[in-house]
Design a protein around this motif. Sequence first.
Motif, short mmCIF file in Angstrom:
data_model
loop_
_atom_site.label_atom_id
_atom_site.label_comp_id
_atom_site.label_asym_id
_atom_site.label_seq_id
_atom_site.Cartn_x
_atom_site.Cartn_y
_atom_site.Cartn_z
N LEU A 27 0.82 -1.21 0.00
CA LEU A 27 0.00 0.00 0.00
C LEU A 27 0.85 1.26 0.00
O LEU A 27 0.53 2.23 -0.68
N SER A 28 1.95 1.26 0.75
CA SER A 28 2.83 2.43 0.78
C SER A 28 3.45 2.69 -0.59
O SER A 28 3.57 3.84 -1.02
N PHE A 29 3.83 1.62 -1.27
CA PHE A 29 4.36 1.79 -2.62
C PHE A 29 3.28 2.36 -3.54
O PHE A 29 3.57 3.21 -4.38
N GLY A 30 2.06 1.92 -3.36
CA GLY A 30 0.95 2.45 -4.16
C GLY A 30 0.76 3.94 -3.95
O GLY A 30 0.58 4.69 -4.91
N TYR A 31 0.80 4.38 -2.69
CA TYR A 31 0.67 5.81 -2.41
C TYR A 31 1.80 6.59 -3.08
O TYR A 31 1.58 7.64 -3.68
N PHE A 32 3.00 6.07 -2.95
CA PHE A 32 4.15 6.75 -3.54
C PHE A 32 4.06 6.77 -5.05
O PHE A 32 4.30 7.79 -5.70
N PHE A 33 3.71 5.64 -5.65
CA PHE A 33 3.67 5.52 -7.11
C PHE A 33 2.66 6.49 -7.72
O PHE A 33 2.94 7.15 -8.72
N VAL A 34 1.49 6.59 -7.12
CA VAL A 34 0.44 7.46 -7.65
C VAL A 34 0.87 8.93 -7.58
O VAL A 34 0.62 9.70 -8.50
N SER A 35 1.54 9.33 -6.51
CA SER A 35 1.88 10.74 -6.31
C SER A 35 3.29 11.09 -6.75
O SER A 35 3.67 12.26 -6.70
N SER A 36 4.08 10.14 -7.17
CA SER A 36 5.49 10.40 -7.45
C SER A 36 5.72 11.34 -8.64
O SER A 36 6.75 11.99 -8.72
N GLN A 37 4.76 11.42 -9.53
CA GLN A 37 4.95 12.29 -10.69
C GLN A 37 5.05 13.76 -10.31
O GLN A 37 5.58 14.56 -11.06
N TRP A 38 4.56 14.15 -9.14
CA TRP A 38 4.64 15.53 -8.68
C TRP A 38 5.76 15.75 -7.67
O TRP A 38 5.84 16.81 -7.07
N LEU A 39 6.60 14.76 -7.47
CA LEU A 39 7.62 14.86 -6.43
C LEU A 39 9.04 14.99 -6.98
O LEU A 39 9.98 14.54 -6.36
N SER A 40 9.22 15.59 -8.12
CA SER A 40 10.57 15.71 -8.68
C SER A 40 11.37 16.76 -7.91
O SER A 40 10.87 17.84 -7.61
N GLY A 41 12.59 16.41 -7.59
CA GLY A 41 13.49 17.32 -6.88
C GLY A 41 13.26 17.43 -5.39
O GLY A 41 13.85 18.28 -4.74
N VAL A 42 12.42 16.60 -4.83
CA VAL A 42 12.12 16.65 -3.40
C VAL A 42 13.12 15.77 -2.66
O VAL A 42 13.41 14.66 -3.08
N PRO A 43 13.69 16.27 -1.54
CA PRO A 43 14.64 15.45 -0.78
C PRO A 43 14.01 14.13 -0.30
O PRO A 43 12.84 14.09 0.06
N LEU A 44 14.82 13.08 -0.30
CA LEU A 44 14.34 11.76 0.12
C LEU A 44 13.83 11.74 1.55
O LEU A 44 12.92 10.99 1.89
N GLY A 45 14.43 12.57 2.41
CA GLY A 45 13.99 12.63 3.81
C GLY A 45 12.54 13.07 3.93
O GLY A 45 11.79 12.53 4.74
N LEU A 46 12.14 14.05 3.12
CA LEU A 46 10.75 14.51 3.15
C LEU A 46 9.80 13.46 2.60
O LEU A 46 8.70 13.28 3.12
N ILE A 47 10.25 12.76 1.56
CA ILE A 47 9.40 11.70 1.00
C ILE A 47 9.24 10.57 2.02
O ILE A 47 8.14 10.04 2.20
N ALA A 48 10.32 10.20 2.70
CA ALA A 48 10.25 9.15 3.73
C ALA A 48 9.33 9.58 4.87
O ALA A 48 8.54 8.77 5.37
N ARG A 49 9.40 10.85 5.25
CA ARG A 49 8.51 11.35 6.32
C ARG A 49 7.06 11.30 5.86
O ARG A 49 6.16 10.92 6.61
#
Length: 170
Positions: A27-49
């Motif tokens: 499920l976490s991968f699904g959340y990330f996959f759906v929204s990842s197209q708008w997350l370019s250039g975002v630090p990994l720490g913020l994505i992990a949070r």
Amino acid sequence: MSRLSRYVTAELVPPLLAGTLLFTAILSFGYFFVSSQWLSGVPLGLIARWIGLQVPDTLVKVFPMAIVLMTVVAFGRMSTERELIAVQSGGIGLGRIARPVAVLAGLVTLLSLWLSLWVAPRSNVETRGLYWDALTGAGLSQLVGKTVDLGGNLTLALQGYDPKTRELRG
């Protein structure tokens, strides 16, 4: 706790943990996959949070599936090894063998209830705020200084927005 209850519990816990981890990861991968197209250039720490803040809500959805997996795997293995037949031939009913399932399911239900009533709502607000304000930059701060027609003779005009406190001004 009897020896039989300890044994059945020891058979139940690994599939419960494995199912919880597996379903949470999916499920976490699904959340990330759906929204990842708008997350370019975002630090990994913020994505992990951001993904971490979604875990309480995800667990509420995952626990029922993990309980079913736990029961099917544990009792399926015990049935394959003929342990259920051996216990029943010793005069112990299936109801007594299933008590640890009921206890574990009850504990997981209480945990899920606590998560869904107190932890997940706060976490969901933080998740949405972090996503819109910090990750995408498309939050309410975009509306500052603009007038938005809400329909029905209603308009919204903001003088300011503080993303840290999520307060609208003016």
